[in-house]
Design a protein around this motif. Structure first.
Motif, PDB file in Angstrom:
ATOM      1  N   ASP A   2       0.817  -1.213   0.000  1.00  0.00           N
ATOM      2  CA  ASP A   2       0.000   0.000   0.000  1.00  0.00           C
ATOM      3  C   ASP A   2       0.853   1.267   0.000  1.00  0.00           C
ATOM      4  OD1 ASP A   2       1.025  -0.296   2.526  1.00  0.00           O
ATOM      5  OD2 ASP A   2      -0.830   0.185   3.570  1.00  0.00           O
ATOM      6  N   TYR A  32       3.036   4.149  -2.189  1.00  0.00           N
ATOM      7  CA  TYR A  32       3.046   4.803  -3.495  1.00  0.00           C
ATOM      8  C   TYR A  32       4.190   5.802  -3.568  1.00  0.00           C
ATOM      9  CZ  TYR A  32      -1.659   2.918  -3.526  1.00  0.00           C
ATOM     10  OH  TYR A  32      -2.728   2.064  -3.450  1.00  0.00           O
ATOM     11  N   PHE A  87      -4.952  11.835  -5.040  1.00  0.00           N
ATOM     12  CA  PHE A  87      -5.005  10.382  -5.185  1.00  0.00           C
ATOM     13  C   PHE A  87      -5.660   9.737  -3.963  1.00  0.00           C
ATOM     14  CE2 PHE A  87      -3.098   6.180  -4.537  1.00  0.00           C
ATOM     15  CZ  PHE A  87      -3.387   5.572  -5.750  1.00  0.00           C
ATOM     16  N   CYS A  88      -5.213  10.123  -2.775  1.00  0.00           N
ATOM     17  CA  CYS A  88      -5.755   9.541  -1.540  1.00  0.00           C
ATOM     18  C   CYS A  88      -7.200   9.985  -1.292  1.00  0.00           C
ATOM     19  CB  CYS A  88      -4.883   9.905  -0.344  1.00  0.00           C
ATOM     20  SG  CYS A  88      -3.271   9.102  -0.347  1.00  0.00           S
ATOM     21  N   ARG A  95      -9.550  10.339  -3.333  1.00  0.00           N
ATOM     22  CA  ARG A  95     -10.487   9.504  -4.106  1.00  0.00           C
ATOM     23  C   ARG A  95     -10.954   8.295  -3.296  1.00  0.00           C
ATOM     24  NH1 ARG A  95      -6.752   8.794  -8.910  1.00  0.00           N
ATOM     25  NH2 ARG A  95      -6.043  10.922  -8.989  1.00  0.00           N
ATOM     26  N   GLU A  96     -10.148   7.884  -2.334  1.00  0.00           N
ATOM     27  CA  GLU A  96     -10.487   6.755  -1.466  1.00  0.00           C
ATOM     28  C   GLU A  96     -10.977   7.234  -0.097  1.00  0.00           C
ATOM     29  OE1 GLU A  96      -7.087   4.213  -1.178  1.00  0.00           O
ATOM     30  OE2 GLU A  96      -6.877   4.018  -3.338  1.00  0.00           O
ATOM     31  N   GLY A  97     -11.156   8.547   0.062  1.00  0.00           N
ATOM     32  CA  GLY A  97     -11.575   9.106   1.340  1.00  0.00           C
ATOM     33  C   GLY A  97     -10.493   9.043   2.396  1.00  0.00           C
ATOM     34  N   LYS A  98      -9.237   9.049   1.978  1.00  0.00           N
ATOM     35  CA  LYS A  98      -8.109   8.932   2.905  1.00  0.00           C
ATOM     36  C   LYS A  98      -7.195  10.139   2.800  1.00  0.00           C
ATOM     37  CE  LYS A  98      -8.177   3.895   2.672  1.00  0.00           C
ATOM     38  NZ  LYS A  98      -7.419   2.690   2.359  1.00  0.00           N
ATOM     39  N   LYS A  99      -6.196  10.189   3.683  1.00  0.00           N
ATOM     40  CA  LYS A  99      -5.220  11.276   3.694  1.00  0.00           C
ATOM     41  C   LYS A  99      -3.810  10.719   3.513  1.00  0.00           C
ATOM     42  CE  LYS A  99      -8.036  14.304   6.394  1.00  0.00           C
ATOM     43  NZ  LYS A  99      -8.056  15.403   7.318  1.00  0.00           N
ATOM     44  N   ARG A 108       1.718   6.664   1.934  1.00  0.00           N
ATOM     45  CA  ARG A 108       0.609   5.736   2.056  1.00  0.00           C
ATOM     46  C   ARG A 108      -0.655   6.564   2.197  1.00  0.00           C
ATOM     47  NH1 ARG A 108       3.551   1.925   6.186  1.00  0.00           N
ATOM     48  NH2 ARG A 108       4.453   0.448   4.707  1.00  0.00           N
ATOM     49  N   CYS A 109      -1.775   5.972   1.846  1.00  0.00           N
ATOM     50  CA  CYS A 109      -3.077   6.594   2.062  1.00  0.00           C
ATOM     51  C   CYS A 109      -3.647   5.998   3.338  1.00  0.00           C
ATOM     52  CB  CYS A 109      -3.998   6.348   0.881  1.00  0.00           C
ATOM     53  SG  CYS A 109      -3.451   7.099  -0.650  1.00  0.00           S
TER      54      CYS A 109
END
Length: 90
Positions: A27, A29, A57-58, A60-64, A88-89
């Protein structure tokens, strides 16, 4: 003369290119960018741009973004500024 000017602008545009977000191991990047900054100075613009790409990028997945490694190179004589981020996200 037109060829010289055209070559300069092509090199300038190519110097601004980003790798985009590249998957690494699991996971993790990576994203990197070289700036077209002329003269001596910090890589602040390239650093801001790669963080923007990573955050988009992150998001889009609801992450930081969680920074794992950040490397910057200041511009100098015949050397453009650059920045590289591993993240990492979360």
């Amino acid at each position: 003369m037109k060829r010289v000017v055209l070559s300069f602008f092509i090199a300038l545009i190519a110097g601004c290119a980003s790798t985009g977000v590249v998957p690494m191991d699991g996971d993790t990047y990576s994203v990197a960018k070289r700036s077209a900054q002329v003269g001596f100075g910090p890589a602040d613009g390239a650093k801001a741009d790669i963080y923007k790409e990573a955050n988009e990028f992150c998001a889009r997945e609801g992450k930081k973004v969680k920074t794992l490694d950040l490397q910057t190179t200041n511009s100098g004589f015949a050397r453009p500024a650059s920045a590289s981020l591993q993240f990492r996200c979360m």
